[in-house]
Design a protein around this motif. Structure first.
Motif, PDB file in Angstrom:
ATOM      1  N   ARG A 276     -31.283   6.006   2.306  1.00  0.00           N
ATOM      2  CA  ARG A 276     -32.077   7.031   2.963  1.00  0.00           C
ATOM      3  C   ARG A 276     -31.836   7.111   4.463  1.00  0.00           C
ATOM      4  O   ARG A 276     -32.305   8.033   5.120  1.00  0.00           O
TER       5      ARG A 276
ATOM      6  N   ARG B  16     -30.665   0.934 -12.664  1.00  0.00           N
ATOM      7  CA  ARG B  16     -29.981   1.543 -11.522  1.00  0.00           C
ATOM      8  C   ARG B  16     -28.492   1.253 -11.642  1.00  0.00           C
ATOM      9  O   ARG B  16     -28.060   0.126 -11.500  1.00  0.00           O
TER      10      ARG B  16
ATOM     11  N   TYR C  91     -26.655   5.966  -9.961  1.00  0.00           N
ATOM     12  CA  TYR C  91     -26.896   7.389 -10.150  1.00  0.00           C
ATOM     13  C   TYR C  91     -28.376   7.646 -10.365  1.00  0.00           C
ATOM     14  O   TYR C  91     -29.077   6.830 -10.955  1.00  0.00           O
ATOM     15  N   ASP C  92     -28.867   8.802  -9.900  1.00  0.00           N
ATOM     16  CA  ASP C  92     -30.269   9.150 -10.126  1.00  0.00           C
ATOM     17  C   ASP C  92     -30.435   9.774 -11.514  1.00  0.00           C
ATOM     18  O   ASP C  92     -29.488   9.841 -12.294  1.00  0.00           O
TER      19      ASP C  92
ATOM     20  N   GLU D  26     -24.990   2.176  -1.417  1.00  0.00           N
ATOM     21  CA  GLU D  26     -25.954   2.274  -2.509  1.00  0.00           C
ATOM     22  C   GLU D  26     -27.248   1.563  -2.115  1.00  0.00           C
ATOM     23  O   GLU D  26     -27.237   0.442  -1.639  1.00  0.00           O
TER      24      GLU D  26
ATOM     25  N   GLY E 269     -35.148   2.254  -1.455  1.00  0.00           N
ATOM     26  CA  GLY E 269     -34.205   3.322  -1.169  1.00  0.00           C
ATOM     27  C   GLY E 269     -33.299   3.089   0.022  1.00  0.00           C
ATOM     28  O   GLY E 269     -32.565   3.989   0.412  1.00  0.00           O
TER      29      GLY E 269
ATOM     30  N   LEU F 100     -26.523   7.664  -5.962  1.00  0.00           N
ATOM     31  CA  LEU F 100     -27.587   7.235  -5.069  1.00  0.00           C
ATOM     32  C   LEU F 100     -27.021   6.946  -3.690  1.00  0.00           C
ATOM     33  O   LEU F 100     -25.912   6.426  -3.560  1.00  0.00           O
ATOM     34  N   GLN F 101     -27.782   7.290  -2.654  1.00  0.00           N
ATOM     35  CA  GLN F 101     -27.381   7.007  -1.287  1.00  0.00           C
ATOM     36  C   GLN F 101     -28.564   6.425  -0.534  1.00  0.00           C
ATOM     37  O   GLN F 101     -29.720   6.726  -0.831  1.00  0.00           O
TER      38      GLN F 101
ATOM     39  N   THR G 102     -35.612  13.092  -7.916  1.00  0.00           N
ATOM     40  CA  THR G 102     -34.605  13.051  -6.862  1.00  0.00           C
ATOM     41  C   THR G 102     -35.122  12.529  -5.531  1.00  0.00           C
ATOM     42  O   THR G 102     -34.350  11.989  -4.746  1.00  0.00           O
TER      43      THR G 102
END
Length: 143
Positions: A104, A91, A94-95, A116, A122, A101-102, A43
């Protein structure tokens, strides 16, 4: 990621001391530490700089001194395999746990960026400049 934490535990289980000086069950503590490390690796990979060292430091009190070298080698090998496996996963937004996913970064309002991220660092395309400044800071600290 469950398979990696269980594999580490299974390979090290025979060397775990039955009861640690704190009175905790060594088997339970080692398994929980392995699972927590794999969860964080899946994560929060970008902020988890040295997962093998972290896991080793968490579990080493539960092993006798003559098993420490073997524990380090097992942990290092399985963490490397887990990192490689994560890198090869496609990818799709989703992780490994199914969470979206977002990016950072945070916006000017202080909320999390909803775009995304790109797989390499990231950050979304709008916040790529932040990744470049992180690399400069790391290089400056290394010098």
């Amino acid at each position: 990621m469950y398979q990696f934490s269980r594999a580490i535990y299974r390979e090290l289980a025979k060397d775990i001391a039955d009861v640690h000086a704190t009175g905790r069950n060594g088997h339970e503590a080692v398994l929980k530490a392995c699972e927590a490390t794999m969860d964080r690796l899946s994560t929060d990979r970008h902020y988890f700089a040295k997962p093998a060292r972290t896991l080793f430091n968490d579990i080493r009190p539960y092993f006798p001194m003559n098993a420490q070298a073997r524990v380090w080698l097992v942990v290092e090998r399985y963490i490397a395999c887990a990192e490689e496996w994560l890198q090869r996963q496609p990818r799709h937004g989703y992780d490994a746990n199914g969470n979206p996913l977002q990016c950072r970064a945070t916006t000017r309002r202080g909320t999390a960026c909803q775009r995304e991220p790109l797989p390499r660092n990231g950050y979304c395309p709008s916040h790529q400049h932040l990744a470049e400044t992180e690399q400069c800071e790391v290089q400056a600290l290394a010098a």
